[in-house]
Design a protein around this motif. Structure first.
Motif, PDB file in Angstrom:
ATOM      1  N   THR A 174       1.150  -1.094   0.415  1.00  8.48           N
ATOM      2  CA  THR A 174       0.219  -0.095   0.209  1.00  8.48           C
ATOM      3  C   THR A 174       0.742   1.691  -0.757  1.00  8.48           C
ATOM      4  N   TYR A 226      -4.576   1.074   0.606  1.00 11.61           N
ATOM      5  CA  TYR A 226      -5.223   0.520  -0.578  1.00 11.61           C
ATOM      6  C   TYR A 226      -4.569  -0.102  -1.189  1.00 11.61           C
ATOM      7  N   GLY A 240      -6.273  -0.344  -5.805  1.00 18.38           N
ATOM      8  CA  GLY A 240      -7.592   0.508  -4.844  1.00 18.38           C
ATOM      9  C   GLY A 240      -8.120  -0.486  -3.942  1.00 18.38           C
ATOM     10  N   THR A 241      -7.681  -1.939  -3.893  1.00 17.12           N
ATOM     11  CA  THR A 241      -8.329  -2.901  -3.134  1.00 17.12           C
ATOM     12  C   THR A 241      -8.091  -2.795  -1.438  1.00 17.12           C
ATOM     13  N   PRO A 242      -8.967  -2.444  -0.749  1.00 17.65           N
ATOM     14  CA  PRO A 242      -8.365  -2.123   0.567  1.00 17.65           C
ATOM     15  C   PRO A 242      -7.609  -3.166   1.026  1.00 17.65           C
TER      16      PRO A 242
END
Length: 497
Positions: A174, A226, A240-242
């Motif tokens: 991230t 993210y 952008g995936t948490p």
């Protein structure tokens, strides 16, 4: 290709153990859909040293994610959240350019023993106990930092951010610098009364520079960042995936076992022999080695552990059979050999202390009392027994002055062996509950991550929905009597050496 409904979202979990890196995909209901597994390559440049190449560690996690997505045949956009677990101790660091300062130092490393002995002689550990709630150990970040300051001052001066294993991987995934409460409560630098890193602790340990080298503190149920564009390309997932804050691998396994109260003491058989229970208050009797923060606020993990459990079988099989394949694939063969040895056989003793034991980090492993009548089968049965006994020693400390439990939940490598699990039940004289989940670490990560991304509103709810049932193994008390005699002799021999 996975069969799914249109509204289903998936949880991707990574578990970085001392032996293997595992990636697994779960449904919101906790069903495991796919798994990817690779060796976690440990570098041992000299005796008592244990390291990981941080870039290699990151690459292995990337490849595991990519392989998992490919195996599952899902679209990366269907992943609701990614979570990671890893070892609590050890050293992971970057400089001000975001580059690795040096190889990571694993929690099983023993190079800082001289530091620990010096602190002990000066009474520093005793003075800090009521703040850090544990005894200082060589695999703790604090001891490793003190060693680096003395022996690698240039590397020490380059440290910009310090991490636990899983927090380093979160940084790579991230770009965010975070510090998980549970992992960093093991560091020996956090005041567990205030839940903050304490400059006074660092100063007393001679590493005052370290107190401000951590990212923001997070609980396992937090979203901490993210997936970056760069990481998405490397891992094959969607930018952008948490990303959830993840957990210490011990806490992850405890969650997967539903062991969130004192009523469910647990045993984890892996690289480390881990035994513990979760409670609302720390146990500060100066007998138990470790109190740490659990996965969420208001809970403590009370723990005894050292590296002498089922992963020892890896080494044994390589010595006896010249084989380096996954021992889980050979449990049927090994179990048959172990069960061919009559219970009344006078076995040799095996001491699984390849990297030390609870009260002597310099202890070494050995078979003892070998005779010409011994075979690979008797030596293997002694290995099973020695690992069980090493857990039992810790359990005695863990429940000193407390009622001994009649039921234990168990996870890890030994659960793949019917013979080994029955030996645990018989030797303990207690019921053993096996959770049918194959990958406990990744399952626990999925439980915490499901709360972090809002699928469930609490850990308790997530466990209720996602947990599996248990299989109960009852003890044979005739065998228990035999094991009690063997165990007494085992302890006597350990104390002599």
């Amino acid at each position: 290709m996975i069969k799914r409904n249109d509204s289903e979202r998936y949880i991707l979990s990574l578990d970085n153990g001392g032996t293997y890196i595992k990636a697994a995909l779960y449904t919101e209901k906790g069903r495991q859909l796919a798994v990817s597994k690779c060796r976690n390559h440990l570098v041992m440049p000299q005796p008592n040293y244990a390291e990981y190449d941080q870039d290699e560690l990151w690459n292995a996690n990337c490849n595991s994610i990519k392989d998992l997505i490919c195996t599952a045949g899902i679209d990366p956009s269907e992943i609701a959240v990614i979570g990671i677990s890893g070892q609590g101790g050890g050293f992971y660091a970057i400089d001000d350019k975001g580059e690795s300062v040096r190889n990571a130092i694993a929690s099983s490393d023993r190079r800082a023993l001289s530091i620990i002995n010096e602190w002990k002689s000066l009474g520093i550990g005793d003075a800090l106990y009521n703040k850090i709630f544990r005894f200082l150990l060589s695999g703790h970040l604090s001891a490793i930092l003190a060693w680096l300051k003395q022996n690698e001052p240039e590397n020490y001066s380059r440290i910009y951010r310090l991490f636990s294993m899983k927090d380093y991987l979160i940084y790579r995934l991230t770009g965010e610098c975070v510090a998980g409460y549970d992992c960093l409560s093991v560091s020996g630098l956090m005041d567990l009364n205030t839940l903050h890193f304490d400059a006074d602790i660092a100063d007393k340990l001679g590493i005052s520079e370290a107190a401000n080298k951590f990212g923001r503190l997070v609980w396992s149920t937090d979203i901490c960042g993210y997936v970056s564009e760069e990481a998405a390309k490397r891992c094959g997932c969607l930018a952008g995936t948490p990303v959830a804050a993840g957990l210490h691998d011990v806490n992850a396994s405890a969650l997967a076992m539903g062991a969130t109260t004192e009523e469910h003491p647990f045993i984890i058989t892996g690289t480390h022999a881990i035994n513990g229970y979760v409670t609302d208050q720390p146990v500060l009797n100066r007998i138990i080695k470790n109190n740490e923060l659990f996965a969420y606020k208001g809970k403590f993990l009370i723990e005894e552990g050292y590296p002498a459990s089922s992963a020892t079988l890896d080494w044994v099989l390589s010595i006896l059979f010249d084989r380096n394949d996954d021992p889980q694939s050979r449990y049927v063969e090994v179990d048959a050999m172990v069960e061919s040895v009559p219970d009344e056989t006078e076995l040799p003793f095996f001491f699984p202390f390849l990297r030390g034991h609870r009260d002597d980090p310099t202890a070494r492993g050995a078979w003892s009392n070998l005779g010409p009548e011994d075979t690979k089968a008797t030596m293997l049965k002694a290995v099973y027994e020695g690992v069980v006994f090493s857990h039992m020693i810790q359990i005695e400390y863990l429940f000193d002055g407390r009622e001994r439990p009649s039921v234990f939940r168990i996870a890890g490598g030994a659960t793949s062996s019917a013979a080994w699990i029955h030996m645990f039940a018989d030797a303990l004289g207690a019921t053993v509950e096996i959770i049918p989940t194959k990958e406990m670490g990744t399952k626990g990560v999925a439980i915490a991550s499901s709360v972090a991304c809002g699928i469930y509103d609490s850990i308790e709810t997530a466990i209720q929905v996602m947990e599996d049932g248990v299989t109960r193994i009852e003890p044979d008390f005739e065998k228990h009597a035999l094991y009690q005699k063997r165990y007494a002799r085992f302890k006597e021999l350990v104390q002599r050496t």
